[in-house]
Motif scaffolding. Structure first.
Motif, mmCIF file in Angstrom:
data_model
loop_
_atom_site.group_PDB
_atom_site.id
_atom_site.type_symbol
_atom_site.label_atom_id
_atom_site.label_comp_id
_atom_site.label_asym_id
_atom_site.label_seq_id
_atom_site.Cartn_x
_atom_site.Cartn_y
_atom_site.Cartn_z
ATOM 1 N N UNK A 50 0.814 -1.350 0.093
ATOM 2 C CA UNK A 50 0.061 -0.186 0.071
ATOM 3 C C UNK A 50 0.889 1.216 -0.155
ATOM 4 N N UNK A 51 1.965 1.204 0.706
ATOM 5 C CA UNK A 51 2.867 2.424 0.660
ATOM 6 C C UNK A 51 3.749 2.566 -0.600
ATOM 7 N N UNK A 52 3.817 1.404 -1.160
ATOM 8 C CA UNK A 52 4.529 1.481 -2.329
ATOM 9 C C UNK A 52 3.388 2.122 -3.413
ATOM 10 N N UNK A 53 2.417 1.669 -3.488
ATOM 11 C CA UNK A 53 1.338 2.203 -4.309
ATOM 12 C C UNK A 53 1.324 3.905 -3.910
ATOM 13 N N UNK A 56 4.129 5.239 -5.662
ATOM 14 C CA UNK A 56 4.135 5.453 -7.272
ATOM 15 C C UNK A 56 3.185 6.340 -7.785
ATOM 16 N N UNK A 57 2.033 6.495 -7.082
ATOM 17 C CA UNK A 57 0.971 7.621 -7.534
ATOM 18 C C UNK A 57 1.444 8.780 -7.297
ATOM 19 N N UNK A 58 2.257 9.007 -6.222
ATOM 20 C CA UNK A 58 2.649 10.380 -5.988
ATOM 21 C C UNK A 58 3.790 10.996 -7.102
ATOM 22 N N UNK A 65 6.794 12.778 -2.876
ATOM 23 C CA UNK A 65 6.878 11.306 -2.375
ATOM 24 C C UNK A 65 7.812 10.970 -1.164
ATOM 25 N N UNK A 66 8.616 11.815 -0.819
ATOM 26 C CA UNK A 66 9.640 11.728 0.147
ATOM 27 C C UNK A 66 9.353 10.845 1.579
ATOM 28 N N UNK A 67 7.933 11.257 1.843
ATOM 29 C CA UNK A 67 7.569 10.772 3.123
ATOM 30 C C UNK A 67 7.194 9.136 2.911
ATOM 31 N N UNK A 68 6.735 8.904 1.837
ATOM 32 C CA UNK A 68 6.462 7.239 1.577
ATOM 33 C C UNK A 68 7.644 6.655 1.531
ATOM 34 N N UNK A 69 8.636 7.238 0.676
ATOM 35 C CA UNK A 69 10.193 6.532 0.515
ATOM 36 C C UNK A 69 10.743 6.281 1.978
ATOM 37 N N UNK A 70 10.658 7.289 2.770
ATOM 38 C CA UNK A 70 11.209 7.221 4.042
ATOM 39 C C UNK A 70 10.539 6.235 4.806
ATOM 40 N N UNK A 71 9.308 6.043 4.977
ATOM 41 C CA UNK A 71 8.705 4.878 5.718
ATOM 42 C C UNK A 71 8.927 3.711 4.975
ATOM 43 N N UNK A 72 9.004 3.305 3.717
ATOM 44 C CA UNK A 72 9.365 2.168 3.046
ATOM 45 C C UNK A 72 10.806 1.865 3.713
#
Length: 452
Positions: A50-53, A56-58, A65-72
């Protein structure tokens, strides 16, 4: 020679991965391992996919998309650190993410490549961890494994030539860890299966290598006769057939992706659903044929989120091509249907709500009125489907009577009944608000009543 597939809960964190390592180490027959992306560690947690999606959408929408990347990255860092595996694994995962983001390719293909990073990373981490506990193991990319798929982003289909390529893997001496969920086209493009497709990969690998058993490890001891969220501590199913499992998974059972068993089914490979947290439990076996002594009904599945398109026209049965024209209208609006119970002058089409947007519904009704000139056309909402499943149902007296009696006792109005030529299931349509009391009453009749 076994294929073992471990789901998202089994690879959610380092603690779970250590359990996976012990399970693999305990049985030398587990030569092929297929893994999902890390799932939720608790109910409030997130799935890596879900976080990768979100990432990708961002990216494709030119948003931050930095926040999602950091979490992953943080999630994978936590896993690799606790497992004590080489730091190069985490660096490799980071490099893979950046490489995918920087590639010049169509957005749907890029999104597939981003989604696949979860499974790919799980496989790299697990193979490295297995080596740290003394097992000879290798990460095997689906392209190198021979998983060749159609060019359909997000909905790839396995191509027949994959199976002969997979069969050659039997000659490899080590344990092979393969990421689930994706394959490659003939010209080398990464494509994912539909969501939940790691189960599909496991079944494909089992069929390809002609495994003696396909084990699917999850977080439950077995498949249950009904949803345990509706009935407290329902009975476990010890054995069921491919056809029964297919019906159950289609109709709301969440243990398996509903396409997952097809490759194993075609090769008649037995499947066992087991619990990573309790691997010594016998689990549920899924086999090709049912023993005659077993009871007919094995489970009751249910799902909400359906609507009914109801079309009525006097002498419909004499009007050549009426059904074909109706389904052509649905096809042109890109709407698939689930069931079509009918009478002499009327036809109902069961459609999942996610297929029927307000815009599509308006177009479909308008076209039906204009092209088919019906007496009535309308849509009923908030429908739930209940599926009573068991092979041999057609030759067993009293199944429908028991079911309708149970629903009557629960004061549930039946909107629709559909069995047709099915020897495996009987379907009831009811109001979604009544689903819990309907399932509880049906469970009592079929699994608690000693006179059944």
């Amino acid at each position: 020679m076994k294929v073992a597939k471990f789901g998202g809960s089994s690879v959610a964190n380092a603690t779970q991965l250590k359990k996976v390592g012990e399970i693999i180490k305990k049985d030398s027959g587990r030569k092929f391992i297929v893994v999902s992306a890390p799932g939720k560690r608790n109910k409030q947690d997130f799935k890596v996919t879900d976080m990768l999606i979100n990432l990708g959408n961002a990216y494709v929408n030119h948003e931050s998309y930095d926040e999602f990347l950091s979490i992953i990255i943080g999630r994978f860092r936590e896993i690799t650190t606790e497992l004590g595996v080489s730091e190069y694994i985490l660096k490799d995962i980071e490099q893979t993410i950046y490489s995918v983001l920087e590639r010049n390719e169509p957005s749907d293909q890029k999104l597939d490549a981003i989604k696949a990073i979860g499974e790919d990373s799980s496989a790299k981490i697990l193979s490295e961890y297995l080596r740290t506990i003394g097992l000879e193991a290798s990460y095997l990319n689906p392209k190198d494994a021979g998983i060749i798929v159609s060019d359909e982003p997000g909905n790839a289909q396995i191509l027949p030539q994959s199976y002969s390529k997979l069969y050659t893997l039997r000659n490899r001496p080590e344990i092979l860890v393969i990421p689930g969920f994706f394959g490659y086209t003939i010209d080398g493009k990464l494509m994912t299966f539909s969501r939940g497709g790691s189960d599909i990969t496991g079944s494909i690998v089992a069929a390809g290598v002609q495994a003696s058993l396909y084990e699917n490890f999850t977080d439950v001891d077995s498949v249950y006769t009904v949803n345990p969220n509706i009935v407290h501590q329902p009975k476990e199913i010890t054995s069921l057939t491919y056809k029964e499992m297919r019906e159950l998974s289609y109709a709301g059972f969440s243990v398996f992706h509903d396409e997952a068993l097809i490759p194993a089914f075609k090769e008649r490979i037995p499947v066992c659903i087991k619990n990573t947290n309790n691997p010594d439990a016998p689990g549920t076996f899924i086999v090709a044929e049912k023993e005659s002594k077993e009871k007919c009904v094995v489970g009751i599945a249910s799902d909400t989120g359906f609507s009914t398109l109801f079309v009525s026209k006097y002498l419909m049965n004499r009007e050549l091509g009426f059904g074909r024209k109706l389904f052509e209208i649905l096809e042109r609006e890109d709407v698939s249907f689930e069931h079509t119970p009918s009478g002499i002058d009327d036809l109902s089409v069961i459609i999942r709500d996610n297929q029927l947007t307000p815009e599509k519904e308006s177009k479909i009704i308008s076209r039906i009125k204009e092209e088919l000139k019906p007496d009535t056309v309308k849509v009923h909402y908030n429908l739930a489907m209940i599926m009573i499943v068991g092979e041999g149902m057609m030759n067993t007296v009293g199944i429908a009577q028991k079911a309708t009696t149970a629903l009557t006792k629960a004061n549930v109005n039946i909107k629709m009944i559909n069995q047709g030529s099915s020897d495996v299931s009987m379907m009831f349509g009811i109001q979604a608000d009544d689903i819990n009391k309907a399932i509880q009453s049906l469970y009592h009749v079929f699994f608690e009543d000693n006179k059944r």
